[in-house]
Design a protein around this motif. Structure first.
Motif, short mmCIF file in Angstrom:
data_model
loop_
_atom_site.label_atom_id
_atom_site.label_comp_id
_atom_site.label_asym_id
_atom_site.label_seq_id
_atom_site.Cartn_x
_atom_site.Cartn_y
_atom_site.Cartn_z
N LYS A 219 52.32 18.50 21.34
CA LYS A 219 51.94 17.10 21.15
C LYS A 219 50.68 17.03 20.30
CE LYS A 219 53.89 14.78 25.20
NZ LYS A 219 54.63 13.79 24.43
N LEU A 220 50.74 16.23 19.22
CA LEU A 220 49.58 16.03 18.35
C LEU A 220 49.37 14.54 18.13
CD1 LEU A 220 50.22 18.79 15.62
CD2 LEU A 220 48.70 18.93 17.60
N LYS A 221 48.12 14.18 17.95
CA LYS A 221 47.78 12.76 17.77
C LYS A 221 47.95 12.34 16.31
CE LYS A 221 44.12 9.37 18.65
NZ LYS A 221 42.74 9.15 19.11
N ASN A 222 48.60 11.18 16.13
CA ASN A 222 48.76 10.61 14.80
C ASN A 222 47.56 9.72 14.50
OD1 ASN A 222 49.52 9.33 12.44
ND2 ASN A 222 51.63 8.99 13.07
N LEU A 223 46.70 10.13 13.57
CA LEU A 223 45.49 9.37 13.25
C LEU A 223 45.81 8.02 12.64
CD1 LEU A 223 43.19 12.19 11.77
CD2 LEU A 223 43.22 11.28 14.10
N ASP A 224 47.00 7.89 12.04
CA ASP A 224 47.39 6.64 11.38
C ASP A 224 47.72 5.55 12.39
OD1 ASP A 224 47.81 5.02 9.27
OD2 ASP A 224 49.80 5.78 8.76
N THR A 225 48.45 5.95 13.47
CA THR A 225 48.90 4.95 14.45
C THR A 225 48.23 5.09 15.80
OG1 THR A 225 50.72 6.38 15.16
CG2 THR A 225 51.16 4.87 13.32
N GLY A 226 47.64 6.26 16.08
CA GLY A 226 46.99 6.49 17.36
C GLY A 226 47.92 7.04 18.43
N GLU A 227 49.23 7.11 18.17
CA GLU A 227 50.17 7.61 19.16
C GLU A 227 50.29 9.12 19.08
OE1 GLU A 227 54.30 6.70 18.50
OE2 GLU A 227 53.97 6.44 16.34
N GLU A 228 50.80 9.71 20.16
CA GLU A 228 51.03 11.15 20.18
C GLU A 228 52.49 11.43 19.83
OE1 GLU A 228 49.82 12.83 23.90
OE2 GLU A 228 47.79 13.21 23.15
N LEU A 229 52.70 12.40 18.96
CA LEU A 229 54.04 12.77 18.54
C LEU A 229 54.32 14.22 18.89
CD1 LEU A 229 54.16 11.17 14.95
CD2 LEU A 229 55.11 10.23 17.06
N ASN A 230 55.57 14.48 19.20
CA ASN A 230 56.01 15.85 19.45
C ASN A 230 56.33 16.51 18.12
OD1 ASN A 230 55.92 16.75 22.01
ND2 ASN A 230 58.10 16.58 22.42
N VAL A 231 55.60 17.56 17.81
CA VAL A 231 55.73 18.21 16.50
C VAL A 231 56.18 19.65 16.70
CG1 VAL A 231 54.53 18.86 14.39
CG2 VAL A 231 53.92 16.75 15.55
N SER A 232 57.15 20.05 15.89
CA SER A 232 57.64 21.42 15.94
C SER A 232 56.54 22.39 15.49
CB SER A 232 58.87 21.57 15.04
OG SER A 232 59.23 22.94 14.91
N LYS A 233 56.49 23.56 16.12
CA LYS A 233 55.51 24.58 15.72
C LYS A 233 55.96 25.32 14.46
CE LYS A 233 53.51 25.47 20.29
NZ LYS A 233 53.27 26.49 21.35
N ARG A 234 57.21 25.12 14.08
CA ARG A 234 57.73 25.79 12.88
C ARG A 234 57.15 25.12 11.64
NH1 ARG A 234 62.09 24.66 9.58
NH2 ARG A 234 62.84 26.43 8.36
N ILE A 235 56.46 25.92 10.83
CA ILE A 235 55.79 25.41 9.62
C ILE A 235 56.75 25.48 8.44
CG2 ILE A 235 53.89 25.78 8.01
CD1 ILE A 235 52.30 26.94 10.36
N ILE A 236 56.95 24.33 7.80
CA ILE A 236 57.81 24.29 6.61
C ILE A 236 57.06 24.86 5.41
CG2 ILE A 236 59.11 22.78 5.05
CD1 ILE A 236 59.35 20.83 7.45
#
Length: 517
Positions: free
Chosen positions: A222-239
């Motif tokens: 879970k990481l915080k979205n600075l644009d909206t303030g909500e927390e999003l589930n983000v994959s650990k796989r780096i594109i």
């Protein structure tokens, strides 16, 4: 001998005039003047900001051990040795095994050749394995930690230099300070807030997909979205990561009327990005900077051009700073500001006045003393001293050295040492005149016999100055540089300039009475 050939005299004059010419360039402000080299004023003279940064090695040590954990586990799996309960502790990897396999495991770790094919970067002098209470502890040795520190420090200095240069500060000084610190001097900069914000950010950029999986075991966080303030589930796989960026710059998006950061990827990054956007149409792509989401747009189409835009409610200044961070690359480890000083220009001006005043007073007193003590030869010594100072300034100008307040102290000390050498010579000549009737021989013996004492004194001082340069930092190095150059110009002025003028006078009056008062 007191004799100087014509070629030698011409060489001395040309050498002195060349250095004097360089020194005079410091007092010429005409921009069209072809020689623009100048002596730079240090932080304590010009004013500015000083930052002492410390490299935090702990995250990198833990990351290194984390990778070793995986390698060790895979290694023992291939060797069909049962190990379990792997944990990453504080700067160590913990794991267990069956009691029957413990001795075998310890032997395998001692055998560097056996581990190499599986444990690809294992080195016996970098890692240490101990068995404590039936638990294996894999740690970095002191040598391994020092090696990581040096690597981190070298990389961090390069990134810091890029960031500071991008801001456009005047003659910054970025140097190592100890084993894990970086000293940053920014002359003329009285508001370091922007620099601090730039240097304090790691700027680790990654592009990752937003996922609906909330289970961390599936490789998400879970990481915080600075644009909206909500927390999003983000994959650990780096594109793709910031390593794939070629360029980044702020730009105005006229369609949405907002400031964005446009970026360009290298060939590998463009290929990966194109493939990911092709397979991820309709998904959110999280643009993550230092574990915070700065933007999470939905992919509408394939992006195969290798270029794109990052939006996130930027002002032009924040977009400029973000582009700067991305261009300069990510720091290998976090930097902590542990010391900060700001010197105002008024204080620097006062320091210059105090230093110059002390130099003038000391110089005048020395000149008066030498004239009183040695009359005509005192004048010769004073003339050589003036040339000595101009040559010293000329050398500093050629190297575009930074002059600090301790550097001025080094120049003042040079004046004293130059006079001391002449005093030793003149007193020796007095002794020779008492027992030698031939004036030329007496003067020549005076210069020759005093040479050893003068060289010994100056060489020991140079050794001390070199030690200060190697182990010191900032102003201490400035002092050692001016002192070292001053000693060399002093020896030249004493044994070439003063001796040349003395020989011309003595040879012209060898049949007359020549004495040193």
């Amino acid at each position: 001998m007191l004799y100087f050939s014509r070629l030698k005299i011409i060489s001395i004059i040309v050498f002195c005039l060349s250095l004097i010419f360089f020194s005079i360039s410091n007092f010429i402000n005409n921009e069209d003047f072809f020689l623009k080299k100048k002596v730079n004023l240090g932080l304590d003279l010009q004013g500015g900001s000083y930052l002492l940064l410390e490299v935090d090695k702990n995250p990198v040590i833990n990351q290194t051990l984390q990778s070793k954990l995986t390698q060790v586990r895979n290694y023992f799996k291939k060797k069909e040795i049962k190990t379990f309960d792997y944990k990453l502790g504080k700067q160590k990897v913990l794991f267990k095994s069956d009691t029957n396999d413990q001795e075998k495991i310890l032997e395998l770790f001692k055998d560097d050749n056996e581990l190499n094919p599986y444990f690809d970067v294992y080195k016996s002098n970098q890692y240490n394995v101990e068995l404590i209470d039936n638990i294996f502890e894999l740690t970095l040795t002191k040598y391994g930690i020092i090696e990581i520190e040096q690597s981190l420090l070298d990389q961090a200095i390069e990134i810091v230099r890029k960031r500071v240069d991008e801001v456009g500060t005047n003659e910054p000084s970025i140097t190592k300070s100890g084993s894990n610190r970086i000293a940053v001097e920014l002359p003329g900069l009285d508001n370091p807030d922007r620099i601090k914000s730039l240097l304090g950010r790691t700027a680790n950029l990654t592009f990752r997909f937003v996922t609906q999986n909330t289970d961390a075991s599936f490789g998400s966080e879970k990481l915080k979205n600075l644009d909206t303030g909500e927390e999003l589930n983000v994959s650990k796989r780096i594109i793709i990561s910031g390593d794939n960026l070629i360029d980044a710059k702020p730009q105005m998006d006229n369609i949405n009327n907002e400031t964005v950061v446009s970026f360009t990827l290298d060939r590998l990054g463009a290929r990966k990005f194109g493939r990911a956007t092709k397979n991820g149409i309709g998904k959110q792509l999280a643009i993550v900077l230092d574990n915070q989401i700065i933007s999470a747009p939905v992919i509408r189409d394939v992006i195969a051009s290798g270029s794109g835009q990052i939006s996130g409610g930027f002002t032009f200044q924040s977009a400029t700073d973000l582009a700067l961070l991305l261009r300069s690359g990510a720091l290998p480890a976090p930097l902590d500001i542990i010391e900060e000083r700001t010197v105002g220009p008024d204080l620097g001006e006062d320091s210059i006045k105090a230093g110059v005043l002390s130099l003038i007073i000391g110089f005048i007193l020395v000149i008066l003393y030498m004239i009183y003590k040695y009359r005509l030869f005192g004048l010769i010594s004073n003339f050589a001293l003036i040339i000595n100072l101009l040559m010293l300034l000329g050398f500093l100008t050629i190297f575009e050295a930074t002059l600090t307040l301790p550097g001025i102290a080094g120049i003042i000390l040079t004046v004293g040492m130059a006079v001391d050498a002449n005093v030793l010579i003149f007193e020796r000549i007095k002794e020779e005149l008492k027992k030698e009737k031939n004036k030329v021989i007496a003067f020549d013996n005076g210069y020759t016999l005093s040479r050893t004492a003068i060289l010994d004194a100056n060489i020991t001082t140079i050794i001390a100055a070199l030690i200060l340069f190697v182990f010191g930092s900032g102003p201490v190095k400035g002092f050692s540089v001016t002192l070292s150059i001053g000693i060399l110009t002093t020896l030249f002025s004493v044994y070439y300039i003063a001796r040349l003028l003395t020989s011309l006078y003595v040879m012209k009056n060898k049949n007359n009475e020549v004495t040193i008062k």
